[in-house]
Scaffold this motif. Structure first.
Motif, PDB file in Angstrom:
ATOM      1  N   ARG A 188     -51.207  14.152  27.391  1.00 44.20           N
ATOM      2  CA  ARG A 188     -51.919  14.389  26.136  1.00 44.20           C
ATOM      3  C   ARG A 188     -51.114  13.841  24.947  1.00 44.20           C
ATOM      4  O   ARG A 188     -51.653  13.211  24.046  1.00 44.20           O
ATOM      5  CB  ARG A 188     -52.171  15.886  25.956  1.00 44.20           C
ATOM      6  CG  ARG A 188     -53.099  16.225  24.790  1.00 44.20           C
ATOM      7  CD  ARG A 188     -53.296  17.734  24.672  1.00 44.20           C
ATOM      8  NE  ARG A 188     -53.834  18.298  25.913  1.00 44.20           N
ATOM      9  CZ  ARG A 188     -55.128  18.304  26.210  1.00 44.20           C
ATOM     10  NH1 ARG A 188     -56.003  17.794  25.370  1.00 44.20           N
ATOM     11  NH2 ARG A 188     -55.549  18.841  27.341  1.00 44.20           N
ATOM     12  N   GLY A 189     -49.822  14.078  24.972  1.00 41.31           N
ATOM     13  CA  GLY A 189     -48.972  13.549  23.912  1.00 41.31           C
ATOM     14  C   GLY A 189     -48.887  12.038  23.951  1.00 41.31           C
ATOM     15  O   GLY A 189     -48.864  11.375  22.909  1.00 41.31           O
ATOM     16  N   LEU A 190     -48.849  11.447  25.177  1.00 41.08           N
ATOM     17  CA  LEU A 190     -48.764   9.999  25.303  1.00 41.08           C
ATOM     18  C   LEU A 190     -50.024   9.321  24.782  1.00 41.08           C
ATOM     19  O   LEU A 190     -49.960   8.268  24.133  1.00 41.08           O
ATOM     20  CB  LEU A 190     -48.524   9.618  26.767  1.00 41.08           C
ATOM     21  CG  LEU A 190     -48.320   8.129  27.050  1.00 41.08           C
ATOM     22  CD1 LEU A 190     -47.122   7.590  26.296  1.00 41.08           C
ATOM     23  CD2 LEU A 190     -48.159   7.896  28.553  1.00 41.08           C
ATOM     24  N   ALA A 191     -51.194   9.920  25.052  1.00 43.23           N
ATOM     25  CA  ALA A 191     -52.454   9.362  24.531  1.00 43.23           C
ATOM     26  C   ALA A 191     -52.425   9.331  23.008  1.00 43.23           C
ATOM     27  O   ALA A 191     -52.822   8.336  22.379  1.00 43.23           O
ATOM     28  CB  ALA A 191     -53.632  10.186  25.023  1.00 43.23           C
ATOM     29  N   GLY A 192     -51.935  10.402  22.389  1.00 39.19           N
ATOM     30  CA  GLY A 192     -51.867  10.454  20.930  1.00 39.19           C
ATOM     31  C   GLY A 192     -50.915   9.426  20.356  1.00 39.19           C
ATOM     32  O   GLY A 192     -51.221   8.736  19.375  1.00 39.19           O
ATOM     33  N   VAL A 193     -49.722   9.290  20.967  1.00 39.97           N
ATOM     34  CA  VAL A 193     -48.732   8.367  20.408  1.00 39.97           C
ATOM     35  C   VAL A 193     -49.162   6.910  20.599  1.00 39.97           C
ATOM     36  O   VAL A 193     -48.932   6.063  19.724  1.00 39.97           O
ATOM     37  CB  VAL A 193     -47.344   8.625  21.023  1.00 39.97           C
ATOM     38  CG1 VAL A 193     -47.257   8.164  22.455  1.00 39.97           C
ATOM     39  CG2 VAL A 193     -46.261   7.938  20.207  1.00 39.97           C
ATOM     40  N   LEU A 194     -49.812   6.586  21.731  1.00 40.22           N
ATOM     41  CA  LEU A 194     -50.315   5.221  21.918  1.00 40.22           C
ATOM     42  C   LEU A 194     -51.390   4.885  20.887  1.00 40.22           C
ATOM     43  O   LEU A 194     -51.457   3.754  20.378  1.00 40.22           O
ATOM     44  CB  LEU A 194     -50.864   5.052  23.333  1.00 40.22           C
ATOM     45  CG  LEU A 194     -49.829   5.059  24.467  1.00 40.22           C
ATOM     46  CD1 LEU A 194     -50.517   5.002  25.822  1.00 40.22           C
ATOM     47  CD2 LEU A 194     -48.856   3.901  24.316  1.00 40.22           C
ATOM     48  N   TYR A 215     -60.976  15.403  24.076  1.00 47.09           N
ATOM     49  CA  TYR A 215     -62.037  14.867  23.243  1.00 47.09           C
ATOM     50  C   TYR A 215     -61.606  14.675  21.791  1.00 47.09           C
ATOM     51  O   TYR A 215     -62.149  13.816  21.081  1.00 47.09           O
ATOM     52  CB  TYR A 215     -63.266  15.778  23.319  1.00 47.09           C
ATOM     53  CG  TYR A 215     -63.800  15.901  24.719  1.00 47.09           C
ATOM     54  CD1 TYR A 215     -63.924  17.135  25.338  1.00 47.09           C
ATOM     55  CD2 TYR A 215     -64.151  14.764  25.443  1.00 47.09           C
ATOM     56  CE1 TYR A 215     -64.396  17.241  26.643  1.00 47.09           C
ATOM     57  CE2 TYR A 215     -64.618  14.862  26.745  1.00 47.09           C
ATOM     58  CZ  TYR A 215     -64.742  16.094  27.337  1.00 47.09           C
ATOM     59  OH  TYR A 215     -65.204  16.190  28.614  1.00 47.09           O
ATOM     60  N   ASP A 216     -60.634  15.450  21.317  1.00 50.45           N
ATOM     61  CA  ASP A 216     -60.115  15.222  19.966  1.00 50.45           C
ATOM     62  C   ASP A 216     -59.484  13.835  19.866  1.00 50.45           C
ATOM     63  O   ASP A 216     -59.768  13.061  18.931  1.00 50.45           O
ATOM     64  CB  ASP A 216     -59.073  16.295  19.611  1.00 50.45           C
ATOM     65  CG  ASP A 216     -59.694  17.496  18.939  1.00 50.45           C
ATOM     66  OD1 ASP A 216     -59.134  18.596  19.051  1.00 50.45           O
ATOM     67  OD2 ASP A 216     -60.757  17.353  18.303  1.00 50.45           O
ATOM     68  N   GLU A 217     -58.597  13.523  20.809  1.00 50.14           N
ATOM     69  CA  GLU A 217     -57.934  12.222  20.791  1.00 50.14           C
ATOM     70  C   GLU A 217     -58.925  11.101  21.087  1.00 50.14           C
ATOM     71  O   GLU A 217     -58.784   9.980  20.596  1.00 50.14           O
ATOM     72  CB  GLU A 217     -56.799  12.197  21.815  1.00 50.14           C
ATOM     73  CG  GLU A 217     -55.906  10.950  21.753  1.00 50.14           C
ATOM     74  CD  GLU A 217     -55.310  10.736  20.386  1.00 50.14           C
ATOM     75  OE1 GLU A 217     -54.894  11.726  19.739  1.00 50.14           O
ATOM     76  OE2 GLU A 217     -55.289   9.584  19.927  1.00 50.14           O
ATOM     77  N   LEU A 218     -59.940  11.408  21.897  1.00 47.31           N
ATOM     78  CA  LEU A 218     -60.963  10.420  22.205  1.00 47.31           C
ATOM     79  C   LEU A 218     -61.703   9.991  20.937  1.00 47.31           C
ATOM     80  O   LEU A 218     -61.983   8.807  20.739  1.00 47.31           O
ATOM     81  CB  LEU A 218     -61.953  10.994  23.220  1.00 47.31           C
ATOM     82  CG  LEU A 218     -62.943  10.007  23.851  1.00 47.31           C
ATOM     83  CD1 LEU A 218     -62.204   8.925  24.622  1.00 47.31           C
ATOM     84  CD2 LEU A 218     -63.903  10.740  24.773  1.00 47.31           C
ATOM     85  N   GLY A 219     -62.008  10.952  20.059  1.00 48.14           N
ATOM     86  CA  GLY A 219     -62.662  10.611  18.794  1.00 48.14           C
ATOM     87  C   GLY A 219     -61.786   9.723  17.928  1.00 48.14           C
ATOM     88  O   GLY A 219     -62.252   8.739  17.342  1.00 48.14           O
ATOM     89  N   ARG A 220     -60.469  10.044  17.852  1.00 46.76           N
ATOM     90  CA  ARG A 220     -59.560   9.213  17.068  1.00 46.76           C
ATOM     91  C   ARG A 220     -59.419   7.825  17.691  1.00 46.76           C
ATOM     92  O   ARG A 220     -59.394   6.805  16.987  1.00 46.76           O
ATOM     93  CB  ARG A 220     -58.189   9.885  16.970  1.00 46.76           C
ATOM     94  CG  ARG A 220     -58.158  11.091  16.054  1.00 46.76           C
ATOM     95  CD  ARG A 220     -56.744  11.570  15.801  1.00 46.76           C
ATOM     96  NE  ARG A 220     -56.166  12.206  16.987  1.00 46.76           N
ATOM     97  CZ  ARG A 220     -56.251  13.507  17.247  1.00 46.76           C
ATOM     98  NH1 ARG A 220     -56.884  14.303  16.399  1.00 46.76           N
ATOM     99  NH2 ARG A 220     -55.696  14.023  18.330  1.00 46.76           N
ATOM    100  N   GLY A 221     -59.337   7.780  19.032  1.00 45.46           N
ATOM    101  CA  GLY A 221     -59.185   6.490  19.707  1.00 45.46           C
ATOM    102  C   GLY A 221     -60.386   5.585  19.538  1.00 45.46           C
ATOM    103  O   GLY A 221     -60.248   4.369  19.382  1.00 45.46           O
TER     104      GLY A 221
END
Length: 636
Positions: free
Chosen positions: A80-86, A119-125
């Motif tokens: 989860r953290g890696l998805a955010g930092v990428l 899904y939070d990170e998915l929206g940002r991505g």
């Protein structure tokens, strides 16, 4: 006086809004204070939030914290953290104009987010990925991804994603000239977003009002956006809005205001490496000082613009050529796989046919009475199989022809690269080596610089034509028509060729009228650049080139006429038919023959026609037509 007025305006907008503009800076400072803790997933989350607060301002510092978060996430296997930092690293690359790296990081982030259902990170991505599609001018994909991001933001009740998605959708509608939709989404963004994000919505509203020629309203919204950016040290928002404000002032004769805004923007862009905004600021300052008759400053800024623009262009071209080659290899490999698959299917069918024949033979021996029926059925199946074989053979031949075309494209592409690009770079490398070893003095070195400059300009044009031509050959370039002013495009093209025109003492007469056309403006710019470049190449020193336009039979007709050496009719017919030919210019300039082929392809894709006329040695006239409006027009 204007400086104090502008400062007072920013201060007024900060006080008059109800948003907590200082929230971002305070959050960044408080998050830094939480970093003194053990290395666990909580620290990764703190680092990611800190990067989000810093990335629109000090992206150098943001990248340092992002790299710490990435290393720690990989060490902990914290997906989860890696998805955010990428996603954060991809966005920093995007703000720096490094789009291939941004695309790679964004897609990796989305893949991880989808696998763990974040899904939070998915929206940002999705917002990050769609922004890259905007830079590629693929507005359909961009709009689809922004709307998906908005849906995920609403589902997770993430106000930041909701506000950002509204703002981005508004900007895409603005780029596609759907101003009513753009305004509606931008106003929704102001309502939905919190903190500094409202600045992006006000910036888009400023763009809308400026395009509608509502200058006071545009200025008011731009100043609101800058006030938010300054309060939060959001330098990305600051430089992009200031560039728009300065351009608007310049276009409406307010040169003093324009100079103050653009000079401040130049300093900020240089400090934080916003190269895309810096190159636009250099160009506007060059135009400003040229309009003020301060030719010394105008020349200085124009040289800065050319230098940085060439640097950005070369970086992008090299990356796009690499991506183009990878795409070509992928297509070639897939074609081979398809052929092997079809051959396997044919062999299987052949084996089945043989088995069926054997069964029929056995049945004939055992059951003579049923011979007629069995033979009939067998014959029908054989016919069917033969028809299928014939169909598959036809498909194989078609694939073989496609492979031959792709191989021919590849051979021509690399032949041009190895022959026409190697020479200029070898010359430059040799001259630098001789200068480094002290084999030539400073005077001789300067004497060769002018010729190297010409070679570099021609090499840049070759790279541009080569990239566009290879894209067209692979059938991935489509026209994206919009309504635009043909005179504005002609003026920009003339400006690009001031140096070669000055070297040959050529006079350019611009008779193009203010006329709206319906086509892909970028493609038509390429067409005009190549036609004007050829006219300069084949013109004698001291001659005149005339560029004009007219409306004939409900079409816009644009022409470029020179007084050069002319073109024999036998060669003229071959050129217009699309045959690639090359000849030297009046000053022994060389070319590849790709330019006119590009012109033919791009004009056809935009629903127009291209033609040429020449009377012996009295010069040549190249012309093309474009639709006047979009209704009823067929664009490739």
């Amino acid at each position: 006086m204007f400086k104090w007025v502008l400062v007072f305006s920013f201060f007024f907008f900060i006080l008059s809004t109800k948003l907590d503009f200082a929230q971002t800076i305070e959050s960044a400072d408080s998050l830094k204070g939480l970093l003194d803790r053990k290395e666990d997933s909580v620290k990764v989350d703190i680092l990611n939030q800190l990067v989000i607060h810093l990335r629109e301002g000090n992206n150098v510092e943001a990248m340092q914290y992002a790299e710490q978060a990435r290393d720690l996430s990989e060490k902990l296997n914290y997906k989860r953290g890696l998805a955010g930092v990428l996603g954060n690293i991809g966005w920093i690359h995007y703000r720096r104009g490094e789009f291939p790296a941004a695309l790679e990081q964004a897609t990796q982030s989305l893949a991880i987010s989808e696998s763990i259902k974040d899904y939070d990170e998915l929206g940002r991505g999705l917002n990050n990925l769609a922004s890259i599609y905007v830079e590629q001018k693929d507005y359909t994909k961009a709009l689809s991804n922004f709307k998906q991001a908005l849906a995920w933001g609403k589902k997770t009740k993430n106000k930041y994603t909701i506000g950002r998605s509204y703002n981005n959708i508004a900007y895409v509608f603005f780029l596609t000239n759907q101003l009513d939709s753009s305004k509606r989404y931008a106003e929704s963004g102001v309502i939905a977003t919190q903190g500094y994000s409202a600045g992006f919505a006000w910036r888009t509203l400023g763009d809308i009002y400026e395009k509608q020629n509502k200058i006071p309203a545009a200025e008011k919204n731009y100043l609101k956006s800058i006030a938010v950016a300054d309060s939060n040290k959001n330098y990305t928002l600051r430089v992009s809005t200031a560039h728009r404000l300065g351009k608007m002032y310049l276009n409406h004769g307010q040169s003093t205001k324009a100079e103050y805004v653009l000079k401040a923007n130049e300093e900020l862009c240089s400090k934080f490496h916003f190269r895309n905004e810096l190159v636009n600021t250099y160009k506007l300052l060059a135009l400003l000082y040229k309009g003020n008759s301060d030719f010394g400053k105008a020349t200085s800024y124009y040289e800065k613009f050319i230098s940085l623009n060439d640097s950005l262009y070369n970086e992008t071209t090299v990356k796009q050529l690499a991506m183009q080659e990878d795409r070509y290899k992928s297509q070639l490999q897939q074609s081979k796989i398809d052929l092997l698959t079809k051959e396997s299917e044919l062999k299987d069918k052949e084996i089945k046919t043989q088995r069926l024949t054997s069964v029929v033979a056995v049945i004939v021996l055992m059951l003579f009475i049923a011979l007629a029926t069995l033979l009939y059925r067998s014959n029908q199946k054989i016919k069917s199989t033969n028809q299928q074989l014939e169909q598959k053979n036809t498909e194989i031949l078609a694939h073989d022809e496609e492979l031959s075309r792709l191989n021919a494209t590849k051979d021509k592409l690399f032949s041009i690269i190895s022959h026409d690009l190697r020479g200029p770079f070898n010359s430059l490398s040799g001259l630098l080596h001789m200068n480094e070893k002290g084999y030539i003095n400073e005077g001789d070195f300067k004497k060769h610089i002018e010729e190297l400059s010409k070679n570099t300009f021609r090499t840049k044009e070759l790279l541009n034509n080569l990239l566009l031509w290879s894209t067209a050959q692979l059938k991935i370039d489509k026209a994206r028509p919009v309504k635009f002013n043909i005179k504005s495009v002609v003026n920009e093209v003339i400006l690009l060729y001031e140096s070669p025109v000055r070297e040959k003492d050529i006079k350019i007469v611009n008779q193009v009228t203010d006329q709206q056309a319906w086509a892909d403006a970028d493609m038509i710019s390429v067409v005009l650049r190549n036609i004007l470049s050829n006219a300069i190449k084949f013109s004698f020193k001291g001659s005149t080139i005339t560029i004009g336009s007219s409306v004939e039979n409900h079409e816009l007709k644009c022409f470029v006429k020179d007084e050069g050496q002319g073109i024999p009719k036998i060669f003229l017919d071959k050129l217009i038919s699309g045959e690639i030919m090359t000849t030297k210019g009046t000053a022994n300039e060389v070319g590849t023959g790709l330019g006119l082929q590009l012109c033919i392809d791009f004009v056809n894709k935009n629903g127009g026609r291209l033609g040429a006329e020449s009377e012996g040695s009295e010069g040549a006239t190249f012309w093309f037509t474009l639709p006047l409006k979009g209704e009823g027009q067929r664009i490739s």
